[in-house]
Design a protein around this motif. Structure first.
Motif, PDB file in Angstrom:
ATOM      1  N   LEU A  58       0.876  -1.031   0.132  1.00 38.65           N
ATOM      2  CA  LEU A  58       0.113  -0.116  -0.048  1.00 38.65           C
ATOM      3  C   LEU A  58       0.905   1.395   0.120  1.00 38.65           C
ATOM      4  O   LEU A  58       0.365   2.293  -0.369  1.00 38.65           O
ATOM      5  CB  LEU A  58      -1.008   0.039   1.144  1.00 38.65           C
ATOM      6  CG  LEU A  58      -2.291  -0.831   1.369  1.00 38.65           C
ATOM      7  CD1 LEU A  58      -3.056  -0.918   2.571  1.00 38.65           C
ATOM      8  CD2 LEU A  58      -2.987  -0.651   0.141  1.00 38.65           C
ATOM      9  N   PHE A  59       2.115   1.196   0.524  1.00 39.69           N
ATOM     10  CA  PHE A  59       2.852   2.309   0.631  1.00 39.69           C
ATOM     11  C   PHE A  59       4.107   2.382  -0.368  1.00 39.69           C
ATOM     12  O   PHE A  59       4.811   1.325  -0.179  1.00 39.69           O
ATOM     13  CB  PHE A  59       3.188   2.617   2.080  1.00 39.69           C
ATOM     14  CG  PHE A  59       2.100   2.945   3.039  1.00 39.69           C
ATOM     15  CD1 PHE A  59       1.654   4.275   3.114  1.00 39.69           C
ATOM     16  CD2 PHE A  59       1.381   2.003   3.833  1.00 39.69           C
ATOM     17  CE1 PHE A  59       0.658   4.593   4.142  1.00 39.69           C
ATOM     18  CE2 PHE A  59       0.263   2.131   4.433  1.00 39.69           C
ATOM     19  CZ  PHE A  59      -0.006   3.315   4.679  1.00 39.69           C
ATOM     20  N   ALA A  60       4.318   3.290  -1.029  1.00 35.99           N
ATOM     21  CA  ALA A  60       5.483   3.415  -1.842  1.00 35.99           C
ATOM     22  C   ALA A  60       6.868   3.361  -1.197  1.00 35.99           C
ATOM     23  O   ALA A  60       7.682   2.870  -1.742  1.00 35.99           O
ATOM     24  CB  ALA A  60       5.174   4.614  -2.981  1.00 35.99           C
ATOM     25  N   ALA A  73       5.635   5.277   6.490  1.00 37.90           N
ATOM     26  CA  ALA A  73       4.622   4.887   5.765  1.00 37.90           C
ATOM     27  C   ALA A  73       3.551   6.342   6.407  1.00 37.90           C
ATOM     28  O   ALA A  73       2.570   6.897   5.445  1.00 37.90           O
ATOM     29  CB  ALA A  73       3.764   3.761   6.126  1.00 37.90           C
ATOM     30  N   GLY A  74       3.552   6.484   7.417  1.00 40.12           N
ATOM     31  CA  GLY A  74       2.693   7.535   7.934  1.00 40.12           C
ATOM     32  C   GLY A  74       2.818   8.844   7.244  1.00 40.12           C
ATOM     33  O   GLY A  74       2.110   9.778   7.050  1.00 40.12           O
ATOM     34  N   GLN A 117      -9.064   5.028  -0.268  1.00 38.92           N
ATOM     35  CA  GLN A 117      -7.888   4.457  -0.169  1.00 38.92           C
ATOM     36  C   GLN A 117      -6.999   5.235   0.972  1.00 38.92           C
ATOM     37  O   GLN A 117      -5.878   4.412   1.384  1.00 38.92           O
ATOM     38  CB  GLN A 117      -7.030   4.952  -1.478  1.00 38.92           C
ATOM     39  CG  GLN A 117      -7.201   3.988  -2.703  1.00 38.92           C
ATOM     40  CD  GLN A 117      -7.156   2.540  -2.612  1.00 38.92           C
ATOM     41  OE1 GLN A 117      -6.176   2.401  -1.986  1.00 38.92           O
ATOM     42  NE2 GLN A 117      -8.186   1.723  -3.046  1.00 38.92           N
ATOM     43  N   TYR A 118      -7.176   6.412   1.202  1.00 42.85           N
ATOM     44  CA  TYR A 118      -6.795   7.002   2.343  1.00 42.85           C
ATOM     45  C   TYR A 118      -7.247   6.195   3.665  1.00 42.85           C
ATOM     46  O   TYR A 118      -6.258   5.959   4.760  1.00 42.85           O
ATOM     47  CB  TYR A 118      -7.364   8.282   2.402  1.00 42.85           C
ATOM     48  CG  TYR A 118      -6.877   9.106   3.779  1.00 42.85           C
ATOM     49  CD1 TYR A 118      -5.425   9.498   4.073  1.00 42.85           C
ATOM     50  CD2 TYR A 118      -7.763   9.521   4.775  1.00 42.85           C
ATOM     51  CE1 TYR A 118      -5.083  10.394   5.061  1.00 42.85           C
ATOM     52  CE2 TYR A 118      -7.254  10.129   6.002  1.00 42.85           C
ATOM     53  CZ  TYR A 118      -5.999  10.665   5.981  1.00 42.85           C
ATOM     54  OH  TYR A 118      -5.637  11.063   7.370  1.00 42.85           O
ATOM     55  N   ASN A 119      -8.590   5.938   4.007  1.00 42.72           N
ATOM     56  CA  ASN A 119      -8.972   5.267   4.879  1.00 42.72           C
ATOM     57  C   ASN A 119      -8.353   3.975   5.056  1.00 42.72           C
ATOM     58  O   ASN A 119      -8.043   3.507   6.490  1.00 42.72           O
ATOM     59  CB  ASN A 119     -10.453   5.155   5.137  1.00 42.72           C
ATOM     60  CG  ASN A 119     -11.341   6.253   5.331  1.00 42.72           C
ATOM     61  OD1 ASN A 119     -10.693   7.293   5.798  1.00 42.72           O
ATOM     62  ND2 ASN A 119     -12.506   6.417   5.117  1.00 42.72           N
TER      63      ASN A 119
END
Length: 457
Positions: A87-89, A112-113, A147-149
Motif C-alpha cells: 500500500l505504501f510506496a 508510511a505515516g 484509499q486514504y482510510n
C-alpha cells in the motif's frame, strides 16, 4: 554458512537454551559432542549420560514426542508489514525477521505515516483523519477517501499490533528466564568456550525447562544425577571451566566463589533489573485479579497464567539475587531490604486434593500473606527487613534459612534420573501417540471434551 561437523552438536546444544528439548535428547547431543571432539568422559559421567540418552527420541522406535519442543512465541507482524509494502510506496519488502523487530516495525509505521501526513500515535478515527480539503492541502488530494482510510486503518492496527508484540515478547522473556535463568542470554562464544561447561549448562537448562506435573506433591528438581556427573567434570577441570557462564544458571556459593567482583556485579545488575520488571508484572496481575493472599486459590476472572509465570520468574530471579548479594558480602542491604517469596496460584481441584490427602496450605502461603507485597518493597513504599521476614516465618513454623526466605537456599542434593513423561495438560500419559489423541480430544483440559473424546475412549 554451514558449521563444521565438529561444531554441529555444540550449535544444537546452544540452540536448545531457548527451546524445550527433552533432557534425554540433550544427553544424546552431549554424547555426540564428546565423540566429535574426541573427548572420552570418565566412567561415572559416561554411565549417567547413557542412562538418559538411552531414552532419547533418536533411539526410540517412534522417534516422536507429543509435546512442543519450544516455548510459545509471540506472533510477529510479518503479515502487516507485507500489507504495508503493497500500500505504501516508501515501504519495501522486508525479510521475515523484521516482523519480530519492534524497532523495524515502528520505523515502517512512521515512514508510511509520512505518505498520508499522519503522525505516529494519531489513532483516533474520528479526529485524526484528514478530510478532502485537508488532503488536498497536504498534497495528497489524488488519494481517494477510500484509499486514504484503508491506509489509516492499517497503520492504526499496526500500532496496536506493535504494542501487543512488545507485551508478548516481554512475557516470553519472563517465561524463559523464569524456567532457565539467564542461559538463553549467554553469547555463543561464552557458551562454547569449553565443551564440558556447555554440556552442563545445556543439560541443566533442559531439566529446568521441563513442564510441571499435575500433582499434590513436589515437582521434580532440575539438578539430577546426570547434571551432578557433568558438574563433577567442571570441578576436575577447574582451569578450563568457564565459571562465569555456569553462574548464569547455577549460582551456588561454590560456583560464585570462582567469579571476580566485576563478574558478580554484572550478574547482579541484570538480576536487579529483571526483578523490577517481574515485580511490575506481578503488580499488574494482582490489580487485575481478585487474588486472596491467604489462600492463593484461583477464582473466576483471575489471570492465573500471567501470575504463575511471573511468580516462577520472581522465584528464579530472587534466588540468584540473594546468592549474588551474599557472595558480595551485602548482608547489611539484605538486613534492610528482604523481599519475600511469591507463591503460585493453585487450582481449586489441586487444593481439594491436598486436603483429601491430609495436607493443607503450604506454610509459605501464610508467610507471604503476612508480608508486604514485593513490588511495594522494591519501590520503597513498604519496609520489609530481614528481621520481619524471620519473625513471620517463626510464627508459622517455617525455617527462614532452609526455606530460602532470608538468604540463598542450601545447595540441593542431586536427585535420581527419571524419564521425561508425556504430559497432557500436566497429566502423565504413557504413550506419545495416545497423548496426541487425548490432547486433540480435549481430555484433561478442563474445558469440556468434544464429542469425539468419548467416542475415542
Amino acid at each position: 554458512m554451514p558449521s563444521h561437523p565438529m561444531e554441529e552438536p555444540l550449535r544444537q546444544l546452544y540452540a536448545s537454551l531457548r527451546l524445550r528439548k527433552r533432557p534425554e535428547d540433550i544427553a544424546q547431543l552431549i554424547q555426540d559432542l564428546y565423540t566429535a571432539r574426541g573427548i572420552t568422559p570418565d566412567a561415572a559421567t559416561a554411565a549417567a549420560l547413557e542412562k538418559a540418552a538411552a531414552h532419547s527420541l533418536s533411539r526410540m522406535w517412534h522417534g516422536y514426542t507429543s509435546m512442543l519442543e519450544d516455548f510459545a512465541r509471540p506472533v510477529g507482524a510479518q503479515r502487516q508489514l507485507g500489507r504495508a509494502a503493497s500500500l505504501f510506496a516508501t515501504v519495501a519488502d522486508l525479510p521475515e525477521a523484521a516482523g519480530e523487530d519492534p524497532a523495524e516495525i515502528e520505523a515502517v509505521i512512521r515512514r508510511a505515516g509520512e505518505e498520508i501526513r499522519r503522525q505516529y500515535g494519531e489513532n483516533d478515527f474520528g479526529l485524526d483523519r484528514l478530510n478532502r480539503e485537508e488532503r488536498a492541502e497536504a498534497g495528497i488530494g489524488d488519494l481517494s477517501k477510500r484509499q486514504y482510510n484503508k491506509r489509516f486503518r492499517l497503520l492504526r492496527r499496526m500500532e496496536a499490533k506493535l504494542a501487543r508484540l512488545l507485551h508478548e515478547q516481554r512475557r516470553h522473556e519472563v517465561v524463559v528466564t523464569g524456567k532457565g535463568a539467564l542461559a538463553h542470554a549467554l553469547p555463543y562464544e561464552l557458551f562454547a568456550d569449553d565443551p564440558d561447561t556447555a554440556a552442563f549448562i545445556a543439560y541443566l537448562t533442559a531439566r529446568a525447562h521441563m513442564r510441571s506435573i499435575f500433582t499434590n506433591g513436589r515437582q521434580r528438581r532440575p539438578y539430577d544425577e546426570v547434571a551432578d556427573a557433568l558438574f563433577q567434570r567442571l570441578r576436575a577441570a577447574e582451569g578450563r571451566t568457564n565459571w562465569y557462564a555456569v553462574a548464569h544458571v547455577h549460582p551456588t556459593a561454590e560456583v560464585l566463589g570462582h567469579l571476580s567482583d566485576d563478574e558478580l556485579v554484572r550478574l547482579l545488575v541484570r538480576w536487579n533489573r529483571f526483578l523490577r520488571e517481574v515485580a511490575e508484572l506481578l503488580e499488574d496481575a494482582w490489580n487485575r485479579s481478585s487474588i486472596e493472599a491467604a489462600s492463593m486459590i484461583v477464582r473466576r476472572g483471575d489471570d492465573s497464567s500471567t501470575w504463575n509465570q511471573a511468580a516462577q520468574a520472581w522465584s528464579t530471579a530472587r534466588a540468584h539475587w540473594f546468592a549474588l548479594m551474599t557472595e558480595l558480602g551485602q548482608q547489611e542491604v539484605l538486613d534492610r531490604v528482604c523481599p519475600g517469596k511469591v507463591p503460585r496460584l493453585m487450582a481449586a481441584d489441586v487444593a481439594y486434593w491436598h486436603r483429601r490427602s491430609g495436607g493443607g496450605l503450604h506454610p509459605d502461603t501464610y508467610v507471604w500473606s503476612d508480608l508486604p507485597r514485593p513490588w511495594e518493597v522494591l519501590r520503597g513504599e513498604a519496609e520489609c527487613p530481614r528481621s520481619l521476614v524471620a519473625s513471620v516465618c517463626k510464627r508459622y513454623g517455617v525455617d527462614p534459612v532452609a526455606g530460602g526466605w532470608t538468604g540463598p537456599r542450601p545447595t540441593a542434593e542431586a536427585v535420581g534420573f527419571r524419564r521425561t513423561p508425556e504430559l497432557v495438560h500436566g497429566v502423565a500419559v504413557a504413550d506419545p501417540l495416545m497423548a496426541s489423541a487425548l490432547r486433540s480430544a480435549g481430555v484433561f483440559s478442563g474445558k469440556g471434551q468434544r464429542a469425539a473424546a468419548a467416542e475415542w475412549l
